[in-house]
Write a protein that holds these residues in place. Structure first.
Motif, PDB file in Angstrom:
ATOM      1  N   VAL A 117      27.440  54.271  85.461  1.00  0.00           N
ATOM      2  CA  VAL A 117      26.638  52.980  85.287  1.00  0.00           C
ATOM      3  C   VAL A 117      27.141  52.114  84.466  1.00  0.00           C
ATOM      4  N   ARG A 118      27.838  52.454  83.355  1.00  0.00           N
ATOM      5  CA  ARG A 118      28.513  51.704  82.432  1.00  0.00           C
ATOM      6  C   ARG A 118      29.644  51.161  82.992  1.00  0.00           C
ATOM      7  N   ALA A 119      30.671  51.931  83.548  1.00  0.00           N
ATOM      8  CA  ALA A 119      31.963  51.267  84.245  1.00  0.00           C
ATOM      9  C   ALA A 119      31.262  50.426  85.366  1.00  0.00           C
ATOM     10  N   ALA A 120      30.293  50.620  86.171  1.00  0.00           N
ATOM     11  CA  ALA A 120      29.800  49.783  87.274  1.00  0.00           C
ATOM     12  C   ALA A 120      29.506  48.348  86.784  1.00  0.00           C
ATOM     13  N   ALA A 121      28.687  48.409  85.450  1.00  0.00           N
ATOM     14  CA  ALA A 121      28.404  47.176  84.916  1.00  0.00           C
ATOM     15  C   ALA A 121      29.562  46.104  84.511  1.00  0.00           C
ATOM     16  N   GLU A 122      30.773  46.806  84.496  1.00  0.00           N
ATOM     17  CA  GLU A 122      31.893  46.058  84.067  1.00  0.00           C
ATOM     18  C   GLU A 122      32.768  45.667  85.108  1.00  0.00           C
ATOM     19  N   GLY A 123      32.191  46.396  86.325  1.00  0.00           N
ATOM     20  CA  GLY A 123      33.110  45.977  87.794  1.00  0.00           C
ATOM     21  C   GLY A 123      34.066  46.845  87.634  1.00  0.00           C
ATOM     22  N   ARG A 124      34.063  48.065  87.033  1.00  0.00           N
ATOM     23  CA  ARG A 124      35.157  49.011  87.212  1.00  0.00           C
ATOM     24  C   ARG A 124      34.654  50.250  87.986  1.00  0.00           C
ATOM     25  N   PRO A 125      35.619  50.994  88.574  1.00  0.00           N
ATOM     26  CA  PRO A 125      35.013  52.139  89.327  1.00  0.00           C
ATOM     27  C   PRO A 125      34.880  53.327  88.495  1.00  0.00           C
ATOM     28  N   TYR A 126      34.349  54.294  88.826  1.00  0.00           N
ATOM     29  CA  TYR A 126      34.091  55.597  88.410  1.00  0.00           C
ATOM     30  C   TYR A 126      34.258  56.677  89.352  1.00  0.00           C
ATOM     31  N   THR A 127      35.170  57.611  89.000  1.00  0.00           N
ATOM     32  CA  THR A 127      35.465  58.876  89.932  1.00  0.00           C
ATOM     33  C   THR A 127      34.943  60.278  89.409  1.00  0.00           C
ATOM     34  N   PRO A 128      33.863  60.663  89.943  1.00  0.00           N
ATOM     35  CA  PRO A 128      33.225  61.870  89.442  1.00  0.00           C
ATOM     36  C   PRO A 128      33.927  63.174  89.969  1.00  0.00           C
ATOM     37  N   PRO A 129      33.809  64.176  89.521  1.00  0.00           N
ATOM     38  CA  PRO A 129      34.970  65.306  90.210  1.00  0.00           C
ATOM     39  C   PRO A 129      34.548  65.534  91.641  1.00  0.00           C
ATOM     40  N   SER A 130      33.420  65.331  92.168  1.00  0.00           N
ATOM     41  CA  SER A 130      33.102  65.758  93.512  1.00  0.00           C
ATOM     42  C   SER A 130      33.738  64.522  94.421  1.00  0.00           C
ATOM     43  N   LEU A 131      33.867  62.990  93.904  1.00  0.00           N
ATOM     44  CA  LEU A 131      34.480  62.085  94.645  1.00  0.00           C
ATOM     45  C   LEU A 131      35.954  62.366  94.435  1.00  0.00           C
ATOM     46  N   ALA A 132      36.585  62.827  93.413  1.00  0.00           N
ATOM     47  CA  ALA A 132      37.922  63.418  93.331  1.00  0.00           C
ATOM     48  C   ALA A 132      38.242  64.409  94.419  1.00  0.00           C
ATOM     49  N   GLY A 133      37.532  65.116  94.489  1.00  0.00           N
ATOM     50  CA  GLY A 133      37.881  66.184  95.768  1.00  0.00           C
ATOM     51  C   GLY A 133      37.674  65.626  97.117  1.00  0.00           C
ATOM     52  N   ALA A 134      36.749  64.596  97.433  1.00  0.00           N
ATOM     53  CA  ALA A 134      36.824  64.078  98.683  1.00  0.00           C
ATOM     54  C   ALA A 134      38.049  63.219  98.938  1.00  0.00           C
ATOM     55  N   LEU A 135      38.524  62.439  97.761  1.00  0.00           N
ATOM     56  CA  LEU A 135      39.518  61.709  97.989  1.00  0.00           C
ATOM     57  C   LEU A 135      41.013  62.578  98.146  1.00  0.00           C
ATOM     58  N   ALA A 136      40.966  63.569  97.452  1.00  0.00           N
ATOM     59  CA  ALA A 136      41.972  64.574  97.412  1.00  0.00           C
ATOM     60  C   ALA A 136      42.087  65.480  98.776  1.00  0.00           C
ATOM     61  N   GLY A 137      40.864  65.492  99.365  1.00  0.00           N
ATOM     62  CA  GLY A 137      40.753  66.071 100.756  1.00  0.00           C
ATOM     63  C   GLY A 137      40.900  65.276 101.978  1.00  0.00           C
TER      64      GLY A 137
END
Lengths: 216, 359
Positions: A117-137
C-alpha cells in the motif's frame, strides 16, 4: 494529519475489511482507512473517491473476477492493490497487464500488504513472493526478456520470502534486490496495454535513474 | 546357423548319408555288372547321366543346403530317363536279375533328390518301377519263375527304400517336436527370468520408496534407537514423509508433482510445523523417478525442520525447481542423477533446492 495515507478497502467479507483496516492502522506511520464496502461503489463515492490507494478484492460475491472494475479504476488514474483469495498466476499477470500496482494473495499478510500500500501510494510497484513466482513462471510469448540476475532474484524471492536471505545468497544488498524487482516490473509495464499507472511507473523509474531513456 | 530349423539340419545329414549310399552303390555295385555283361549302346550313357546327377547334387548336399527346384526337376527327369534307357539296354531275360544294375540304383537317386517331397518321390518311383515293369513285359511273355523272381526283387528293393523313407519322416518329425519343446522351454525360461526381474524391480522400488523405514523399525524394535532422541524423531518424521509420498505417488491426479509435494507438506503440518506452500507455473509432465528424486530432498529437509518451512515449486518453460527453506541447520545429503540438488545453510536457515531441466 493531512499527509497520512488514505485507503479504501473493497471486499465482500467484513472480517477481511476489519483485518486490513487493523493492519494498516498498526503500520508505522499508520495508514488510515477512509472508507470500505462490499461493493466497488465504495471506491467511487464519498470519502472513498479521494483515497490514495484502493485495496480491491477480485472476487466480490460473484464467480467471475472483477477485472472490469479494476480496469475502470486504473483508467481513472487510481492506484490499486489487488488483494485476492486466489493464487492464480494467470489472473495475477492479467491484473498487472491492466495496471494494478500489486497483486497480493490473502495467504500473504500484513508484512506484504502494508509495504504494498505504501509503495502504491507513491505510484511504485510492489512484488510479493507469490507474484514473483507468477512472473518467474510466466511462459507467455509477450513476456519481457529478463537478465539472468533478474530472473534469479525473482526465483530466490519467491522461494525464500525474505529479501535478506536473497541478498545474502546472491551477495548483493537488499536495496539492489528491490531495484531488480522494480526494474522487472517496469519491463512488464512497458509491454501490453497502456495504463496511467504503468506510464507513471516508467516515468518515475527514469526519474530515479533505474532505467535510461534508451531502454524505452 | 541363422534361419535353419532343427528339422532342416537333421534332413541335411540324412541326405548326405543317402548321397554316400548312392555313390557307393553306383561305384561298387553298379560298375561291376557293366564290366561283366554285354549291354546295348545306352548303358554307359545312362550310367554317366546318373553319375552326373550325383555330382551335380553334391555341392548342395555336402553343404546341407536344400536342393534348388530346377536341379530337382532336371535331376528327376534325367534319372527316370536314364532308368528307361538303362533298362532297355540290358541283355535279354536279365530283367531284375544281377545284370539289371540300374533298378536299385535309380531308386536311391530318387531318394536323394526327392526325400523331402514325398508325393513327387512316390510319383517318380512309380514311373521308374512302372517303366521297368513295362519293358520287362515287352521283352517277351515271361514265365512264372521269372515273374516270381522279378516280384521278389521289386518288393524287396522297394519295401526297403519305402521303409527308409518312413524312418526319415519319423526322424524329421521327432526333430521338429524336439525343437518345439526346446523353444517352449526357452520361452518359459525367458518368462521366468522376466518375472524374476519384475519382482526384483518391485522389491527395489519398495526398498527405494520405503527407504529408511525398515531399518528404522528394526532399530526401534531392537531398542537401538531411542524414541526420545531428537535424531530418532527426525528419522521417524522422514520415514512418515516418505511413506505418505509413496502412497500419493499411486494416486490418479492431474498434477502428480504438486500432489506429492502437498503430501510431504501435510505430514510436516501434522507434526506441528508451520509450512507455507507456493506453486507457480503450469503443470508439466514429470516422470515418476524424477518426481521421486525431486521430492526426496523435500522430505528430508521438512523432517529436519523445527518450526517453520517454506516449500516452493516453480515450473518455467525449461525447468522445474522445488525448494525448501527451513529453520534447521542440518544439511540434506544431496543425491545426484537427473536431478540437481543443492543445499546451503545461511545462519539458522537452510535452503535445499532440487532442479530438473525439462529440455
Amino acid at each position: 494529519m493531512a499527509d497520512q495515507l488514505s485507503v479504501v478497502v473493497v471486499d465482500d467479507h467484513p472480517a477481511v475489511r476489519a483485518g486490513v483496516a487493523y493492519w494498516l492502522s498498526s503500520g508505522e506511520p499508520p495508514i488510515r482507512v477512509v472508507a470500505d464496502g462490499e461493493d466497488v461503489k465504495a471506491a467511487w463515492l464519498g470519502a472513498g473517491a479521494d483515497a490514495d490507494v484502493v485495496v480491491l478484492d477480485l472476487h466480490l460475491g460473484g464467480p467471475t473476477p472483477a477485472l472490469g472494475d479494476l480496469r475502470r479504476l486504473v483508467e481513472a488514474g487510481r492506484r490499486v492493490v489487488v488483494y485476492s483469495m486466489r493464487a492464480d498466476d494467470e489472473i495475477a499477470l492479467q491484473c498487472l497487464e491492466l495496471g494494478a500496482l500489486c497483486y497480493l494473495t490473502k495467504a500473504e499478510g500484513a508484512e506484504h500488504l502494508v509495504p504494498a500500500v505504501r509503495a502504491a501510494a507513491e505510484g511504485r510497484p510492489y512484488t510479493p513472493p507469490s507474484l514473483a513466482g507468477a512472473l518467474a513462471g510466466d511462459r507467455s510469448d509477450a513476456r519481457p526478456a529478463l537478465s539472468a540476475r533478474e530472473a534469479e532474484v525473482l526465483v530466490e524471492w519467491f522461494q525464500s520470502e525474505s529479501k535478506d536471505f536473497v541478498a545474502r545468497r546472491l551477495g548483493i544488498s537488499v536495496s539492489t534486490v528491490n531495484s531488480h524487482l522494480e526494474r522487472i516490473r517496469i519491463k512488464y509495464a512497458m509491454i501490453g496495454r497502456e495504463a496511467p499507472t504503468k506510464a507513471a511507473l516508467v516515468a518515475r523509474a527514469i526519474q530515479d535513474g533505474l532505467i535510461g531513456v534508451d531502454d524505452l | 546357423m541363422v534361419g535353419v530349423t532343427a528339422e532342416e539340419q537333421v534332413f541335411g545329414g540324412v541326405r548326405l548319408a543317402l548321397l554316400g549310399v548312392v555313390a557307393i552303390i553306383q561305384l561298387g555295385l553298379g560298375l561291376r555288372p557293366l564290366l561283366t555283361y554285354e549291354y546295348g549302346p545306352g548303358a554307359w550313357p545312362a550310367y554317366g547321366a546318373l553319375a552326373l546327377v550325383t555330382v551335380a547334387c553334391a555341392p548342395w548336399v555336402v553343404r546341407r543346403r536344400p536342393l534348388p527346384v530346377p536341379l530337382v526337376v532336371a535331376g528327376t527327369v534325367t534319372v527316370v530317363t536314364a532308368s528307361v534307357v538303362a533298362t532297355s539296354s540290358i541283355p535279354p531275360d536279365a530283367h531284375f536279375g544281377p545284370p539289371h544294375w540300374s533298378f536299385g540304383l535309380v531308386s536311391w537317386h530318387l531318394l536323394v533328390l526327392l526325400a523331402d517331397r514325398v508325393p513327387w518321390l512316390l510319383g517318380a518311383l512309380g514311373a521308374h518301377i512302372g517303366g521297368d515293369l513295362v519293358l520287362f513285359a515287352l521283352a517277351g511273355p515271361p514265365d512264372r519263375t521269372e515273374v516270381g523272381a522279378a516280384g521278389v526283387v521289386v518288393l524287396g528293393v522297394t519295401s526297403f527304400q519305402l521303409g527308409l523313407l518312413v524312418l526319415i519322416r519319423v526322424l524329421l518329425r521327432t526333430a521338429r517336436q524336439a525343437a518345439e519343446v526346446a523353444a517352449a522351454e526357452e520361452r518359459a525360461a525367458t518368462r521366468v527370468a522376466l518375472a524374476e526381474q519384475w519382482a526384483q524391480d518391485l522389491r527395489a522400488g519398495f526398498a527405494g520408496g520405503l527407504g529408511t523405514t525398515l531399518p528404522l523399525l528394526a532399530d526401534l524394535a531392537d531398542g537401538v534407537a531411542d524414541p526420545r532422541a531428537e535424531e530418532t524423531r527426525r528419522r521417524c518424521a522422514f520415514a512418515a514423509t516418505q511413506l505418505r509420498r509413496l502412497f500419493a505417488e499411486h494416486d490418479e491426479v492431474p498434477d502428480p508433482l504438486v500432489h506429492e509435494v502437498a503430501a510431504c507438506v501435510d505430514v510436516a503440518e501434522r507434526r506441528g510445523l508451520a509450512v507455507s506452500l507456493a506453486v507457480s507455473g503450469g503443470a508439466v509432465d514429470v516422470p515418476t523417478d524424477v518426481r521421486r528424486a525431486l521430492t526426496a530432498p523435500v522430505a528430508a529437509a521438512l523432517s529436519a525442520a523445527r518450526e517453520r518451512a517454506r516449500v516452493s515449486l516453480l515450473r518455467t518453460g525449461d525447468e522445474v525447481r522445488l525448494a525448501v527453506i527451513a529453520d534447521a541447520g542440518v544439511p540434506v545429503h544431496a543425491e545426484s542423477g537427473q536431478v540437481e540438488v543443492r543445499c546451503d545453510a545461511y545462519g539458522e536457515r537452510t535452503r535445499t533446492e532440487a532442479r530438473w531441466r525439462t529440455s
